[in-house]
Design a protein around this motif. Structure first.
Motif, PDB file in Angstrom:
ATOM      1  N   VAL A 153       1.169  -1.508   0.506  1.00  0.00           N
ATOM      2  CA  VAL A 153       0.312   0.233  -0.307  1.00  0.00           C
ATOM      3  C   VAL A 153       0.933   1.011   0.410  1.00  0.00           C
ATOM      4  O   VAL A 153       1.213   1.415   0.573  1.00  0.00           O
ATOM      5  N   SER A 154       0.774   1.806  -1.345  1.00  0.00           N
ATOM      6  CA  SER A 154       2.331   3.301  -1.262  1.00  0.00           C
ATOM      7  C   SER A 154       0.919   4.384  -0.491  1.00  0.00           C
ATOM      8  O   SER A 154       1.974   4.718   0.052  1.00  0.00           O
ATOM      9  N   ALA A 155      -0.104   4.360  -0.187  1.00  0.00           N
ATOM     10  CA  ALA A 155      -0.779   5.482   0.383  1.00  0.00           C
ATOM     11  C   ALA A 155      -2.412   5.452   0.656  1.00  0.00           C
ATOM     12  O   ALA A 155      -3.438   4.568  -0.212  1.00  0.00           O
ATOM     13  N   PHE A 156      -2.834   5.743   1.011  1.00  0.00           N
ATOM     14  CA  PHE A 156      -4.169   5.760   2.258  1.00  0.00           C
ATOM     15  C   PHE A 156      -5.047   7.017   1.610  1.00  0.00           C
ATOM     16  O   PHE A 156      -5.274   7.968   2.693  1.00  0.00           O
ATOM     17  N   VAL A 157      -5.835   7.381   0.777  1.00  0.00           N
ATOM     18  CA  VAL A 157      -7.250   8.387   0.826  1.00  0.00           C
ATOM     19  C   VAL A 157      -8.097   7.681   1.732  1.00  0.00           C
ATOM     20  O   VAL A 157      -9.340   7.102   1.088  1.00  0.00           O
ATOM     21  N   PHE A 255      -0.338   1.153  11.645  1.00  0.00           N
ATOM     22  CA  PHE A 255       0.054   2.848  10.645  1.00  0.00           C
ATOM     23  C   PHE A 255       1.655   3.164  11.320  1.00  0.00           C
ATOM     24  O   PHE A 255       2.226   3.964  10.900  1.00  0.00           O
ATOM     25  N   ARG A 256       1.687   2.672  12.864  1.00  0.00           N
ATOM     26  CA  ARG A 256       3.113   3.027  13.387  1.00  0.00           C
ATOM     27  C   ARG A 256       4.028   2.514  12.986  1.00  0.00           C
ATOM     28  O   ARG A 256       4.340   3.297  12.482  1.00  0.00           O
ATOM     29  N   GLU A 257       3.845   1.186  12.582  1.00  0.00           N
ATOM     30  CA  GLU A 257       5.388   0.312  12.458  1.00  0.00           C
ATOM     31  C   GLU A 257       5.891   1.150  10.800  1.00  0.00           C
ATOM     32  O   GLU A 257       7.170   1.487  10.515  1.00  0.00           O
ATOM     33  N   HIS A 258       4.560   1.338   9.968  1.00  0.00           N
ATOM     34  CA  HIS A 258       4.593   1.280   8.423  1.00  0.00           C
ATOM     35  C   HIS A 258       4.420   2.659   8.538  1.00  0.00           C
ATOM     36  O   HIS A 258       5.031   3.089   6.705  1.00  0.00           O
ATOM     37  N   GLN A 259       3.998   3.758   8.740  1.00  0.00           N
ATOM     38  CA  GLN A 259       3.935   4.573   8.229  1.00  0.00           C
ATOM     39  C   GLN A 259       2.932   5.751   7.009  1.00  0.00           C
ATOM     40  O   GLN A 259       4.410   6.241   6.295  1.00  0.00           O
ATOM     41  N   PRO A 260       2.152   4.930   6.459  1.00  0.00           N
ATOM     42  CA  PRO A 260       2.057   5.106   4.745  1.00  0.00           C
ATOM     43  C   PRO A 260       1.451   6.669   5.391  1.00  0.00           C
ATOM     44  O   PRO A 260       0.776   7.224   6.314  1.00  0.00           O
ATOM     45  N   PRO A 261       1.715   7.325   3.671  1.00  0.00           N
ATOM     46  CA  PRO A 261       1.106   8.488   3.581  1.00  0.00           C
ATOM     47  C   PRO A 261       0.047   8.702   3.689  1.00  0.00           C
ATOM     48  O   PRO A 261      -1.323   7.605   3.086  1.00  0.00           O
ATOM     49  N   ALA A 262      -0.566   9.840   4.451  1.00  0.00           N
ATOM     50  CA  ALA A 262      -2.383  10.018   4.628  1.00  0.00           C
ATOM     51  C   ALA A 262      -3.161  10.221   4.299  1.00  0.00           C
ATOM     52  O   ALA A 262      -2.980  12.079   4.425  1.00  0.00           O
ATOM     53  N   ASP A 284      -1.137   7.941  15.299  1.00  0.00           N
ATOM     54  CA  ASP A 284      -0.242   6.681  14.613  1.00  0.00           C
ATOM     55  C   ASP A 284       0.415   7.101  13.241  1.00  0.00           C
ATOM     56  O   ASP A 284       0.983   6.830  13.666  1.00  0.00           O
ATOM     57  N   LEU A 285      -0.237   8.095  12.180  1.00  0.00           N
ATOM     58  CA  LEU A 285       0.457   8.663  10.901  1.00  0.00           C
ATOM     59  C   LEU A 285       0.939   9.879  11.293  1.00  0.00           C
ATOM     60  O   LEU A 285       0.669  11.266  11.290  1.00  0.00           O
ATOM     61  N   GLN A 286       2.109   9.808  10.652  1.00  0.00           N
ATOM     62  CA  GLN A 286       2.909  10.835  10.928  1.00  0.00           C
ATOM     63  C   GLN A 286       2.418  11.585   9.355  1.00  0.00           C
ATOM     64  O   GLN A 286       2.420  13.130   9.393  1.00  0.00           O
ATOM     65  N   ASP A 287       2.388  11.909   7.701  1.00  0.00           N
ATOM     66  CA  ASP A 287       1.849  12.546   7.144  1.00  0.00           C
ATOM     67  C   ASP A 287       1.360  11.977   6.718  1.00  0.00           C
ATOM     68  O   ASP A 287       0.409  10.866   6.146  1.00  0.00           O
ATOM     69  N   VAL A 288       0.355  13.332   7.469  1.00  0.00           N
ATOM     70  CA  VAL A 288      -1.218  12.989   6.965  1.00  0.00           C
ATOM     71  C   VAL A 288      -1.828  14.756   6.856  1.00  0.00           C
ATOM     72  O   VAL A 288      -1.457  16.027   7.124  1.00  0.00           O
ATOM     73  N   MET A 311      -7.019  15.035  -4.425  1.00  0.00           N
ATOM     74  CA  MET A 311      -6.692  13.527  -4.671  1.00  0.00           C
ATOM     75  C   MET A 311      -5.379  12.917  -5.253  1.00  0.00           C
ATOM     76  O   MET A 311      -4.082  12.435  -4.797  1.00  0.00           O
ATOM     77  N   LEU A 312      -5.983  13.864  -6.812  1.00  0.00           N
ATOM     78  CA  LEU A 312      -4.654  13.970  -7.589  1.00  0.00           C
ATOM     79  C   LEU A 312      -2.645  15.058  -7.035  1.00  0.00           C
ATOM     80  O   LEU A 312      -2.011  14.301  -7.466  1.00  0.00           O
ATOM     81  N   GLU A 313      -3.572  15.585  -6.281  1.00  0.00           N
ATOM     82  CA  GLU A 313      -1.835  16.823  -5.873  1.00  0.00           C
ATOM     83  C   GLU A 313      -1.435  15.955  -4.398  1.00  0.00           C
ATOM     84  O   GLU A 313       0.058  15.208  -4.157  1.00  0.00           O
ATOM     85  N   PHE A 314      -1.688  15.286  -3.811  1.00  0.00           N
ATOM     86  CA  PHE A 314      -1.570  14.306  -3.017  1.00  0.00           C
ATOM     87  C   PHE A 314      -0.494  13.105  -3.501  1.00  0.00           C
ATOM     88  O   PHE A 314       0.263  12.413  -3.439  1.00  0.00           O
ATOM     89  N   LEU A 315      -1.973  12.294  -4.287  1.00  0.00           N
ATOM     90  CA  LEU A 315      -1.084  10.822  -4.971  1.00  0.00           C
ATOM     91  C   LEU A 315       0.379  10.960  -6.432  1.00  0.00           C
ATOM     92  O   LEU A 315       0.879  10.778  -5.994  1.00  0.00           O
ATOM     93  N   ASP A 316      -0.182  12.494  -6.674  1.00  0.00           N
ATOM     94  CA  ASP A 316       1.269  12.857  -7.152  1.00  0.00           C
ATOM     95  C   ASP A 316       2.450  13.067  -6.399  1.00  0.00           C
ATOM     96  O   ASP A 316       3.546  12.768  -6.969  1.00  0.00           O
ATOM     97  N   ARG A 317       2.131  13.330  -5.010  1.00  0.00           N
ATOM     98  CA  ARG A 317       3.335  14.015  -4.094  1.00  0.00           C
ATOM     99  C   ARG A 317       3.658  12.621  -3.920  1.00  0.00           C
ATOM    100  O   ARG A 317       5.097  12.089  -3.581  1.00  0.00           O
TER     101      ARG A 317
END
Length: 320
Positions: A153-157, A255-262, A284-288, A311-317
């Motif tokens: 999983v690269s990112a959560f929305v 969440f805390r271990e893997h820190q996927p951006p959200a 639990d998530l740092q990049d939110v 979403m587009l701005e977030f996913l592009d990043r």
């Protein structure tokens, strides 16, 4: 001659023999948009699982997981927005949308089984990493997928999708009673959630401009809920939702271990999954990226343009 063509066309349609769009004599078919949305199905575990797909499969994949009581239909306007830059897959769960609906007595409707089917779908589509939009039922399905392979999983929305006890308020009391005692009486008490009035309420409660909600939404959904046997399917899913609550600590630890951006885009007026369930993700998530929207449960209906842009701005990043 024209009348004969019309008659033969109508007969073929009634016979179910025409599988392609009809082109009348002298009418050229328009070139298909490169971002066209295709509705197709794949057989998994003996069931046809329907899904919408758009975009170039060579681009990063975005998986869209719908909520109750809708289907991939809820993403109909978001998919083309994403497809210009991303490969998009939006499935219908068993018993929902255009997917098969086995009898509740012969098939185990559960969030664990649904997650397995979603994984199988991605595997057969040769999808590796993916970003995932989680809404309502889509959250426990997506988090179960995440728990099986977090690195995939690269990112959560996250849009009104719960993973914390704080998000289960008074609305859930009759459903919690069913978790404790799966009696016919407690099940019957939940059938009110499956009526047209309840469906319309889900789409319109907390919305600033009710005219922004197309009534086709709740008419379409209610047709699916009113199919013979579907109430029993939904009662099974209501009951099994309780199995997700015990998984919350596990998901939070991941969440805390893997820190996927959200990206969190949450309808703050939702009574089903209120904003109290949105804030704990920040612990639990740092990049939110965190956005509370002045709308209700189905935030895409009123804030679709805003969510698509974010979403587009977030996913592009995070994924490109």
């Amino acid at each position: 001659m024209k009348l004969e063509i019309l008659h033969s066309t109508a007969a073929a349609l009634l016979a179910g023999s025409l599988l392609l769009p009809i082109t009348m004599p002298g009418q050229a078919r328009a070139a298909e948009s490169p971002f066209a949305v295709h509705m197709t199905a794949m057989e998994i575990d003996g069931m046809n699982i329907a899904y919408r797909e758009a975009g170039d499969p060579n681009n990063p994949t975005v998986l869209l997981l719908h909520g109750f009581p809708t289907s991939s239909h809820m993403f109909r306007e978001l998919i083309p927005e994403l497809a210009e830059r991303y490969h998009v897959i939006a499935p219908d769960y068993p018993g929902f949308g255009a997917s098969d609906m086995p009898d509740a007595d012969s098939y185990e409707y559960s969030f664990a089984n649904t997650a397995e089917i979603m994984i199988e779908l991605l595997d057969r589509k040769n999808v590796g990493d993916y970003a995932v939009y989680l809404m309502d039922y889509g959250a426990p399905i997506g988090y179960r997928m995440f728990a099986q392979n977090p690195d995939r999983v690269s990112a959560f929305v996250i849009q009104n999708g719960n993973a914390y006890d704080e998000g289960l308020r008074e609305f859930w009391d009759p459903i919690k009673a069913y978790w404790t005692d799966k009696s016919p009486e407690n099940g019957d008490a939940l059938r009110g959630f499956l009526t047209l009035d309840a469906t319309k309420w889900q789409f319109t409660h907390g919305v600033g401009d009710v005219s922004s909600v197309n009534p086709d939404n709740y008419w379409h959904v209610q047709y699916l809920l009113d199919r013979p046997g579907n109430q029993e399917v939904q009662l099974e899913m209501f009951y099994d939702y309780g199995s997700n609550v015990g998984e919350y600590p596990k998901w939070q630890a991941l969440f805390r271990e893997h820190q996927p951006p959200a990206l969190i885009v949450w309808g703050q007026n939702d009574m089903i999954f209120p904003a109290e369930g949105a804030h704990p993700y920040k612990q639990d998530l740092q990049d939110v990226e965190f956005h509370l929207l002045d709308t209700g449960h189905f935030a895409l209906e009123e804030y679709g343009d805003v969510i698509a842009s974010e979403m587009l701005e977030f996913l592009d990043r995070t994924t490109r």
